[in-house]
Scaffold this motif. Structure first.
Motif, PDB file in Angstrom:
ATOM      1  N   ASN A  75      40.853-133.217  13.140  1.00 46.43           N
ATOM      2  CA  ASN A  75      41.986-134.355  12.777  1.00 46.43           C
ATOM      3  C   ASN A  75      43.464-133.989  13.325  1.00 46.43           C
ATOM      4  N   MET A  76      43.642-132.683  13.728  1.00 49.90           N
ATOM      5  CA  MET A  76      44.993-132.246  14.158  1.00 49.90           C
ATOM      6  C   MET A  76      44.824-133.011  15.712  1.00 49.90           C
ATOM      7  N   ARG A  77      43.811-133.236  16.265  1.00 49.84           N
ATOM      8  CA  ARG A  77      44.084-133.502  17.807  1.00 49.84           C
ATOM      9  C   ARG A  77      44.116-134.943  17.532  1.00 49.84           C
ATOM     10  N   TYR A  78      43.307-135.795  16.559  1.00 47.18           N
ATOM     11  CA  TYR A  78      43.660-137.330  16.379  1.00 47.18           C
ATOM     12  C   TYR A  78      45.027-137.713  15.960  1.00 47.18           C
ATOM     13  N   HIS A  79      45.541-136.790  15.104  1.00 49.75           N
ATOM     14  CA  HIS A  79      46.816-136.957  14.573  1.00 49.75           C
ATOM     15  C   HIS A  79      47.951-136.875  15.751  1.00 49.75           C
ATOM     16  N   THR A  80      47.721-135.850  16.544  1.00 51.08           N
ATOM     17  CA  THR A  80      48.862-135.781  17.706  1.00 51.08           C
ATOM     18  C   THR A  80      48.404-137.105  18.794  1.00 51.08           C
ATOM     19  N   LEU A  81      47.185-137.298  18.763  1.00 51.03           N
ATOM     20  CA  LEU A  81      46.917-138.420  19.737  1.00 51.03           C
ATOM     21  C   LEU A  81      47.663-139.678  19.153  1.00 51.03           C
ATOM     22  N   LEU A  82      47.731-140.079  17.961  1.00 56.78           N
ATOM     23  CA  LEU A  82      48.427-141.279  17.334  1.00 56.78           C
ATOM     24  C   LEU A  82      49.970-141.184  17.434  1.00 56.78           C
ATOM     25  N   HIS A  83      50.416-139.961  17.156  1.00 56.34           N
ATOM     26  CA  HIS A  83      51.659-139.870  17.821  1.00 56.34           C
ATOM     27  C   HIS A  83      52.284-140.210  19.327  1.00 56.34           C
ATOM     28  N   LEU A  84      51.345-139.856  20.037  1.00 52.81           N
ATOM     29  CA  LEU A  84      51.563-139.958  21.318  1.00 52.81           C
ATOM     30  C   LEU A  84      51.583-141.649  21.651  1.00 52.81           C
ATOM     31  N   THR A  85      50.502-142.189  21.125  1.00 54.44           N
ATOM     32  CA  THR A  85      50.343-143.546  21.326  1.00 54.44           C
ATOM     33  C   THR A  85      51.607-144.386  20.684  1.00 54.44           C
ATOM     34  N   SER A  86      51.979-144.138  19.316  1.00 57.50           N
ATOM     35  CA  SER A  86      53.128-144.821  18.790  1.00 57.50           C
ATOM     36  C   SER A  86      54.316-144.276  19.688  1.00 57.50           C
ATOM     37  N   GLY A  87      54.619-142.984  20.301  1.00 60.38           N
ATOM     38  CA  GLY A  87      55.514-142.924  21.173  1.00 60.38           C
ATOM     39  C   GLY A  87      55.611-143.581  22.490  1.00 60.38           C
ATOM     40  N   VAL A 112      58.801-137.640  24.481  1.00 61.79           N
ATOM     41  CA  VAL A 112      57.842-138.909  24.248  1.00 61.79           C
ATOM     42  C   VAL A 112      57.762-139.442  22.911  1.00 61.79           C
ATOM     43  N   ASP A 113      58.003-138.736  21.535  1.00 59.86           N
ATOM     44  CA  ASP A 113      58.006-139.035  20.370  1.00 59.86           C
ATOM     45  C   ASP A 113      58.607-138.118  19.389  1.00 59.86           C
ATOM     46  N   VAL A 114      58.950-138.619  18.472  1.00 54.35           N
ATOM     47  CA  VAL A 114      59.585-137.792  17.406  1.00 54.35           C
ATOM     48  C   VAL A 114      59.267-138.618  16.113  1.00 54.35           C
ATOM     49  N   GLN A 115      58.836-138.264  14.953  1.00 57.89           N
ATOM     50  CA  GLN A 115      58.392-138.900  13.775  1.00 57.89           C
ATOM     51  C   GLN A 115      58.577-137.807  12.564  1.00 57.89           C
ATOM     52  N   THR A 116      58.902-138.540  11.402  1.00 60.89           N
ATOM     53  CA  THR A 116      58.799-137.844  10.218  1.00 60.89           C
ATOM     54  C   THR A 116      57.290-137.520   9.654  1.00 60.89           C
ATOM     55  N   CYS A 117      57.039-136.628   9.449  1.00 60.73           N
ATOM     56  CA  CYS A 117      55.481-136.158   9.257  1.00 60.73           C
ATOM     57  C   CYS A 117      55.230-134.856   8.476  1.00 60.73           C
ATOM     58  N   ALA A 118      54.318-134.813   7.516  1.00 63.21           N
ATOM     59  CA  ALA A 118      54.118-133.660   6.890  1.00 63.21           C
ATOM     60  C   ALA A 118      52.648-133.452   7.318  1.00 63.21           C
ATOM     61  N   GLY A 119      52.007-133.969   8.317  1.00 66.93           N
ATOM     62  CA  GLY A 119      50.602-133.583   8.734  1.00 66.93           C
ATOM     63  C   GLY A 119      50.431-132.278   9.506  1.00 66.93           C
ATOM     64  N   THR A 120      49.117-132.240   9.960  1.00 62.52           N
ATOM     65  CA  THR A 120      48.972-130.995  10.729  1.00 62.52           C
ATOM     66  C   THR A 120      48.747-131.333  12.286  1.00 62.52           C
ATOM     67  N   HIS A 121      49.197-130.776  13.239  1.00 62.74           N
ATOM     68  CA  HIS A 121      49.140-131.069  14.605  1.00 62.74           C
ATOM     69  C   HIS A 121      48.866-129.756  15.532  1.00 62.74           C
ATOM     70  N   ILE A 122      48.103-130.048  16.802  1.00 63.03           N
ATOM     71  CA  ILE A 122      47.953-129.209  17.782  1.00 63.03           C
ATOM     72  C   ILE A 122      49.476-128.582  18.460  1.00 63.03           C
TER      73      ILE A 122
END
Length: 241
Positions: free
Chosen positions: A97-109, A202-212
């Motif tokens: 989930n950490m990998r997926y979450h960071t990938l979503l941030h990269l994509t939106s960025g 590349v990206d900056v977002q409000t987020c309370a999730g877990t990331h790599i």
């Protein structure tokens, strides 16, 4: 209140914790500190258990609580006179989930940087993640292929950008819309100290999730779907390989 350790260290998969509340049936507890991601923002909650010596007690549900931050609901009752437990998270599930979450941030960025498009929703599922993007009228791409997007995302992953945490205030967030690549109104009104997840420029977002901690840890990916959801919106489906 419960101290949320996962906000500062997403890689911590076990920790001791003290019980600060227990229900009469001994199947609901609050803890003084936690590494458990409770779910939210499109990221599922952790698969997790409480341990007392060699005995395992699975957490079936997590609810928010005004007094204790979170209440953890167990499949079976804890024994009498227990004051301390050990939290153990399913590490493989958390890391995925950490990998997926960071990938979503990269994509939106990527979409914000190249098109000024904003993420409107995202969700991590068992075997994929999806993201919906809304474009401004003037930047809607006439044609965008899955293969091209995958190549662009792979470049960002291989660049090995650091993923870091910063903090700001809600006032600064509303004053500077370029500070964040999502809709400000998605942040609940009661939150004043805003946690930002930043990936280089590349990206900056409000987020309370877990990331790599670096984009290279995302690993290999596949863009499975790039679908129009109306004239201004696209849905992207990605998988980890």
């Amino acid at each position: 209140m419960t101290t949320e350790l996962y906000l500062t260290d997403s890689y911590q998969m076990t920790c001791p914790s003290e019980i600060i509340f227990i229900s009469p049936d001994r199947k609901t507890v609050a803890l003084n500190q936690t590494i458990i991601y409770p779910g939210g923002g499109g990221q599922p909650r952790d698969i997790v258990s409480l341990w007392i010596d060699a005995a395992e007690y699975s957490i079936e549900d997590i609810t928010r609580d005004q007094d204790y931050s979170y209440l953890y609901h167990l499949a079976e009752a804890l024994p009498e006179n227990v004051q301390e437990v050990t939290i153990k998270i399913d590490a493989a599930y958390r890391l995925k989930n950490m990998r997926y979450h960071t990938l979503l941030h990269l994509t939106s960025g990527y979409f914000y940087k190249h098109y000024g498009a904003l993420a409107t929703s995202n969700q991590i599922e068992e075997d994929h993640a999806r993201l919906e993007i809304k474009f401004p009228e003037e930047t809607v791409p006439e044609k965008l292929e899955k293969e091209f997007l995958q190549a662009e995302l792979e470049k960002l992953i291989q660049a090995d950008y650091p993923v870091t945490i910063e903090h700001t205030t809600r006032e600064k967030l509303t004053e500077n819309h370029d500070l964040v690549r999502t809709y400000v109104n998605l942040v609940p009104e009661f939150i004043t100290d805003i946690r930002l997840v930043k990936i280089a420029d590349v990206d900056v977002q409000t987020c309370a999730g877990t990331h790599i901690t670096s984009t290279k840890e995302v690993g290999q990916i596949s863009v499975e779907q790039l679908k129009n959801k109306g004239r201004l919106k696209k849905r992207i489906k990605v998988t980890l390989i």
